[in-house]
Design an enzyme around this catalytic site. Structure first.
Site, PDB file in Angstrom:
ATOM      1  N   LYS A  13       0.812  -1.218   0.000  1.00  0.00           N
ATOM      2  CA  LYS A  13       0.000   0.000   0.000  1.00  0.00           C
ATOM      3  C   LYS A  13       0.847   1.271   0.000  1.00  0.00           C
ATOM      4  O   LYS A  13       0.571   2.212  -0.738  1.00  0.00           O
ATOM      5  CB  LYS A  13      -0.926  -0.032   1.224  1.00  0.00           C
ATOM      6  CG  LYS A  13      -2.072   0.936   1.178  1.00  0.00           C
ATOM      7  CD  LYS A  13      -3.048   0.654   2.300  1.00  0.00           C
ATOM      8  CE  LYS A  13      -2.356   0.527   3.640  1.00  0.00           C
ATOM      9  NZ  LYS A  13      -3.233   0.800   4.779  1.00  0.00           N
ATOM     10  N   ARG A  88     -10.823   3.898   9.377  1.00  0.00           N
ATOM     11  CA  ARG A  88     -10.593   2.502   9.747  1.00  0.00           C
ATOM     12  C   ARG A  88     -11.893   1.792  10.113  1.00  0.00           C
ATOM     13  O   ARG A  88     -11.931   0.565  10.165  1.00  0.00           O
ATOM     14  CB  ARG A  88      -9.627   2.410  10.935  1.00  0.00           C
ATOM     15  CG  ARG A  88      -8.202   2.808  10.604  1.00  0.00           C
ATOM     16  CD  ARG A  88      -7.287   2.583  11.791  1.00  0.00           C
ATOM     17  NE  ARG A  88      -5.927   3.027  11.536  1.00  0.00           N
ATOM     18  CZ  ARG A  88      -4.991   2.274  10.979  1.00  0.00           C
ATOM     19  NH1 ARG A  88      -5.296   1.042  10.613  1.00  0.00           N
ATOM     20  NH2 ARG A  88      -3.767   2.740  10.787  1.00  0.00           N
ATOM     21  N   ARG A 122      10.301 -12.013   4.961  1.00  0.00           N
ATOM     22  CA  ARG A 122      10.928 -10.719   4.720  1.00  0.00           C
ATOM     23  C   ARG A 122      11.914 -10.385   5.840  1.00  0.00           C
ATOM     24  O   ARG A 122      11.571 -10.402   7.011  1.00  0.00           O
ATOM     25  CB  ARG A 122       9.859  -9.626   4.623  1.00  0.00           C
ATOM     26  CG  ARG A 122      10.432  -8.229   4.424  1.00  0.00           C
ATOM     27  CD  ARG A 122       9.343  -7.206   4.203  1.00  0.00           C
ATOM     28  NE  ARG A 122       8.518  -6.999   5.389  1.00  0.00           N
ATOM     29  CZ  ARG A 122       7.497  -6.146   5.448  1.00  0.00           C
ATOM     30  NH1 ARG A 122       7.161  -5.454   4.377  1.00  0.00           N
ATOM     31  NH2 ARG A 122       6.802  -6.003   6.568  1.00  0.00           N
ATOM     32  N   ARG A 154      11.478  -8.156  11.609  1.00  0.00           N
ATOM     33  CA  ARG A 154      10.646  -7.416  12.560  1.00  0.00           C
ATOM     34  C   ARG A 154       9.785  -8.389  13.359  1.00  0.00           C
ATOM     35  O   ARG A 154       9.322  -9.401  12.837  1.00  0.00           O
ATOM     36  CB  ARG A 154       9.730  -6.447  11.796  1.00  0.00           C
ATOM     37  CG  ARG A 154      10.446  -5.259  11.226  1.00  0.00           C
ATOM     38  CD  ARG A 154       9.571  -4.448  10.292  1.00  0.00           C
ATOM     39  NE  ARG A 154       8.180  -4.348  10.744  1.00  0.00           N
ATOM     40  CZ  ARG A 154       7.257  -3.624  10.100  1.00  0.00           C
ATOM     41  NH1 ARG A 154       7.560  -2.962   9.007  1.00  0.00           N
ATOM     42  NH2 ARG A 154       6.030  -3.567  10.558  1.00  0.00           N
ATOM     43  N   ARG A 165      -2.219 -10.214  13.122  1.00  0.00           N
ATOM     44  CA  ARG A 165      -2.437  -8.868  12.560  1.00  0.00           C
ATOM     45  C   ARG A 165      -3.400  -8.925  11.376  1.00  0.00           C
ATOM     46  O   ARG A 165      -4.282  -8.065  11.241  1.00  0.00           O
ATOM     47  CB  ARG A 165      -1.104  -8.266  12.100  1.00  0.00           C
ATOM     48  CG  ARG A 165      -0.182  -7.813  13.195  1.00  0.00           C
ATOM     49  CD  ARG A 165       1.143  -7.320  12.625  1.00  0.00           C
ATOM     50  NE  ARG A 165       0.966  -6.097  11.847  1.00  0.00           N
ATOM     51  CZ  ARG A 165       1.830  -5.676  10.934  1.00  0.00           C
ATOM     52  NH1 ARG A 165       2.904  -6.394  10.649  1.00  0.00           N
ATOM     53  NH2 ARG A 165       1.626  -4.547  10.299  1.00  0.00           N
TER      54      ARG A 165
END
Length: 211
Positions: A13, A88, A122, A154, A165
């Site tokens: 995004k 949101r 990643r 991360r 998430r």
């Protein structure tokens, strides 16, 4: 053109938002940017938001909505805007409708399993931020080819965390998708393809070509 950009974490995004903002000459406005700007400028709403942020609490809807309204009244939004991270929820979308027109809502989509595979493999360079796909970290030296920095993953990219998430995002966002779909301004874009292909599809949906 006034655009709202939706999409799960890791769907690309941010990349597309930056390119769209440049192509159409409109500001890319994220929730975080708006809050930081309002706090930096010391507006009344910014000072209220700062109290919550400094205490580690979520900024209430009424303050966030007020900050968005202030931001969209600035001169650089006269030709349009690209909202990222707001709204949101449906109540936020309904509030937005009272002070701004939304022309198109771009919903970037990618299958759950493909997104999980993309993000959980990643790894990032701690020095230059370069991104790498690492299939088996135990068999890799985990050193950046560009600057020699150490690679790391991360915490919120790890499988268990990222899976949660995504589930939270889907649960929170589906009512918003339904809201804009009923209004006839939602455009679903498949991002399970190279970046250039996704961007070309977005531009086509907005009535223009990539150039």
């Amino acid at each position: 053109m006034n655009i709202v950009l939706l999409g799960p974490p890791g769907a690309g995004k941010g990349t597309h938002a930056a390119r769209l903002a440049e192509k159409y000459g409109i500001p890319h406005i994220s929730t975080g940017d708006m809050l930081r700007e309002a706090m930096r400028e010391g507006t009344s709403l910014g000072l209220k938001a700062k109290e919550y942020v400094e205490n580690g609490a979520l900024v209430p809807d009424d303050i966030v909505i007020g900050i968005v309204k202030e931001r969209l009244q600035k001169p650089d939004c006269s030709k349009g805007f690209l909202l990222d991270g707001f709204p949101r929820t449906v109540p936020q979308a309904e509030a937005l409708d009272t002070f701004a027109r939304v022309d198109r809502v771009i919903n970037i989509q990618i299958p759950f399993d493909k997104l999980m595979d993309r993000i959980t493999h990643r790894w990032l360079c701690e020095k230059c931020g370069a991104s790498y796909r690492i299939e088996d970290p135990d068999k890799s030296d985990l050193i950046c080819e560009k600057c020699g920095g150490k690679l790391y993953q991360r915490e919120d990219d790890k499988p268990e965390t990222f899976g949660n998430r995504l589930k939270v995002y889907e649960a929170q966002t589906q009512p918003l998708i339904d809201y804009y779909e009923k209004r006839g301004i939602l455009i679903n874009i498949n991002s399970d393809q190279p970046i250039e292909g996704t961007f070309a599809d977005i531009c086509k949906a907005l009535g223009s070509d990539v150039s």
